[in-house]
Design a protein around this motif. Structure first.
Motif, PDB file in Angstrom:
ATOM      1  N   PHE A 186      -6.712 -27.103 -63.272  1.00 57.12           N
ATOM      2  CA  PHE A 186      -7.974 -27.224 -63.999  1.00 57.12           C
ATOM      3  C   PHE A 186      -9.182 -26.920 -63.109  1.00 57.12           C
ATOM      4  N   ALA A 187      -8.991 -26.842 -61.803  1.00 53.44           N
ATOM      5  CA  ALA A 187     -10.083 -26.513 -60.882  1.00 53.44           C
ATOM      6  C   ALA A 187      -9.499 -25.835 -59.646  1.00 53.44           C
ATOM      7  N   ILE A 188     -10.220 -24.839 -59.143  1.00 51.87           N
ATOM      8  CA  ILE A 188      -9.817 -24.191 -57.891  1.00 51.87           C
ATOM      9  C   ILE A 188     -11.062 -23.940 -57.036  1.00 51.87           C
ATOM     10  N   ARG A 189     -10.814 -23.884 -55.752  1.00 51.24           N
ATOM     11  CA  ARG A 189     -11.864 -23.519 -54.799  1.00 51.24           C
ATOM     12  C   ARG A 189     -11.700 -22.023 -54.524  1.00 51.24           C
ATOM     13  N   TRP A 190     -12.724 -21.253 -54.867  1.00 49.21           N
ATOM     14  CA  TRP A 190     -12.671 -19.792 -54.747  1.00 49.21           C
ATOM     15  C   TRP A 190     -13.835 -19.349 -53.853  1.00 49.21           C
ATOM     16  N   HIS A 191     -13.529 -18.905 -52.665  1.00 47.82           N
ATOM     17  CA  HIS A 191     -14.562 -18.438 -51.732  1.00 47.82           C
ATOM     18  C   HIS A 191     -15.731 -19.418 -51.636  1.00 47.82           C
ATOM     19  N   GLU A 192     -15.408 -20.665 -51.347  1.00 49.67           N
ATOM     20  CA  GLU A 192     -16.402 -21.741 -51.178  1.00 49.67           C
ATOM     21  C   GLU A 192     -17.149 -22.087 -52.471  1.00 49.67           C
ATOM     22  N   LEU A 244     -16.682 -23.365 -56.796  1.00 48.95           N
ATOM     23  CA  LEU A 244     -15.805 -24.121 -57.689  1.00 48.95           C
ATOM     24  C   LEU A 244     -15.630 -23.382 -59.009  1.00 48.95           C
ATOM     25  N   VAL A 245     -14.372 -23.235 -59.404  1.00 49.67           N
ATOM     26  CA  VAL A 245     -14.010 -22.587 -60.664  1.00 49.67           C
ATOM     27  C   VAL A 245     -13.235 -23.609 -61.489  1.00 49.67           C
ATOM     28  N   VAL A 246     -13.589 -23.749 -62.768  1.00 52.49           N
ATOM     29  CA  VAL A 246     -12.938 -24.732 -63.634  1.00 52.49           C
ATOM     30  C   VAL A 246     -12.515 -24.098 -64.944  1.00 52.49           C
ATOM     31  N   LYS A 247     -11.525 -24.733 -65.577  1.00 53.30           N
ATOM     32  CA  LYS A 247     -11.033 -24.285 -66.880  1.00 53.30           C
ATOM     33  C   LYS A 247     -11.594 -25.228 -67.936  1.00 53.30           C
ATOM     34  N   LEU A 248     -12.276 -24.656 -68.922  1.00 51.11           N
ATOM     35  CA  LEU A 248     -12.953 -25.443 -69.956  1.00 51.11           C
ATOM     36  C   LEU A 248     -12.746 -24.810 -71.328  1.00 51.11           C
ATOM     37  N   LEU A 289     -18.744 -22.117 -61.386  1.00 49.18           N
ATOM     38  CA  LEU A 289     -19.917 -22.976 -61.507  1.00 49.18           C
ATOM     39  C   LEU A 289     -21.000 -22.575 -60.521  1.00 49.18           C
ATOM     40  N   GLY A 290     -22.241 -22.669 -60.987  1.00 48.03           N
ATOM     41  CA  GLY A 290     -23.384 -22.431 -60.114  1.00 48.03           C
ATOM     42  C   GLY A 290     -23.701 -23.680 -59.307  1.00 48.03           C
ATOM     43  N   GLY A 291     -24.564 -23.537 -58.331  1.00 45.98           N
ATOM     44  CA  GLY A 291     -24.897 -24.642 -57.444  1.00 45.98           C
ATOM     45  C   GLY A 291     -25.716 -25.744 -58.089  1.00 45.98           C
ATOM     46  N   SER A 292     -26.346 -25.470 -59.229  1.00 48.27           N
ATOM     47  CA  SER A 292     -27.226 -26.468 -59.838  1.00 48.27           C
ATOM     48  C   SER A 292     -26.498 -27.455 -60.751  1.00 48.27           C
ATOM     49  N   VAL A 293     -25.248 -27.217 -61.051  1.00 48.58           N
ATOM     50  CA  VAL A 293     -24.523 -28.087 -61.978  1.00 48.58           C
ATOM     51  C   VAL A 293     -23.851 -29.220 -61.194  1.00 48.58           C
ATOM     52  N   ALA A 294     -23.860 -30.409 -61.780  1.00 46.70           N
ATOM     53  CA  ALA A 294     -23.168 -31.555 -61.178  1.00 46.70           C
ATOM     54  C   ALA A 294     -21.671 -31.330 -61.311  1.00 46.70           C
ATOM     55  N   ARG A 295     -20.992 -31.205 -60.211  1.00 45.90           N
ATOM     56  CA  ARG A 295     -19.583 -30.818 -60.225  1.00 45.90           C
ATOM     57  C   ARG A 295     -18.656 -31.875 -60.804  1.00 45.90           C
ATOM     58  N   ALA A 296     -18.794 -33.106 -60.352  1.00 47.40           N
ATOM     59  CA  ALA A 296     -17.823 -34.147 -60.718  1.00 47.40           C
ATOM     60  C   ALA A 296     -17.658 -34.305 -62.234  1.00 47.40           C
ATOM     61  N   PRO A 297     -18.738 -34.397 -63.004  1.00 43.74           N
ATOM     62  CA  PRO A 297     -18.543 -34.533 -64.456  1.00 43.74           C
ATOM     63  C   PRO A 297     -17.867 -33.318 -65.086  1.00 43.74           C
ATOM     64  N   VAL A 298     -18.168 -32.127 -64.589  1.00 44.67           N
ATOM     65  CA  VAL A 298     -17.560 -30.918 -65.151  1.00 44.67           C
ATOM     66  C   VAL A 298     -16.078 -30.862 -64.778  1.00 44.67           C
TER      67      VAL A 298
END
Length: 100
Positions: A36-42, A44-48, A79-88
């Motif tokens: 559901f989440a991967i680290r891609w070239h520093e 965050l990529v998520v499946k939604l 995801l962009g840098g402005s989004v709160a990662r944990a909730p997403v």
């Protein structure tokens, strides 16, 4: 962005149902056998779900994930840098769990 953001995310997310693993040579988080989440070239990529992906893209907080130019990975956003990662990430986990 702090260097240890991924490690913090893994520590926060792994709980028996969620484990760390490798997908496409990248570090990722999965529930069961599905990521559901991967680290891609520093980053965050998520499946939604489609509606949530579209919402984040329209707000400029994410972009469709293309690991190779012109080849979108269905269901995933970068995801962009402005989004709160944990909730997403929590949303992504819930979405993937609901699909199993």
């Amino acid at each position: 962005m702090p260097e240890d953001w991924w490690e913090d995310l893994v520590e926060r997310s792994c709980d028996g149902d969620v484990t760390a693993g490798s997908m496409f040579g990248c570090r990722g988080l999965r529930t069961g056998r599905r990521f559901f989440a991967i680290r891609w070239h520093e980053q965050l990529v998520v499946k939604l779900p489609a509606g949530r992906r579209d919402e984040l893209v329209a707000a400029g907080q994410a972009e469709p994930f293309e690991p190779m130019p012109g080849r979108r990975m269905n269901g995933w956003v970068l995801l962009g840098g402005s989004v709160a990662r944990a909730p997403v990430v929590d949303e992504a986990r819930a979405w993937v769990e609901s699909q199993q």
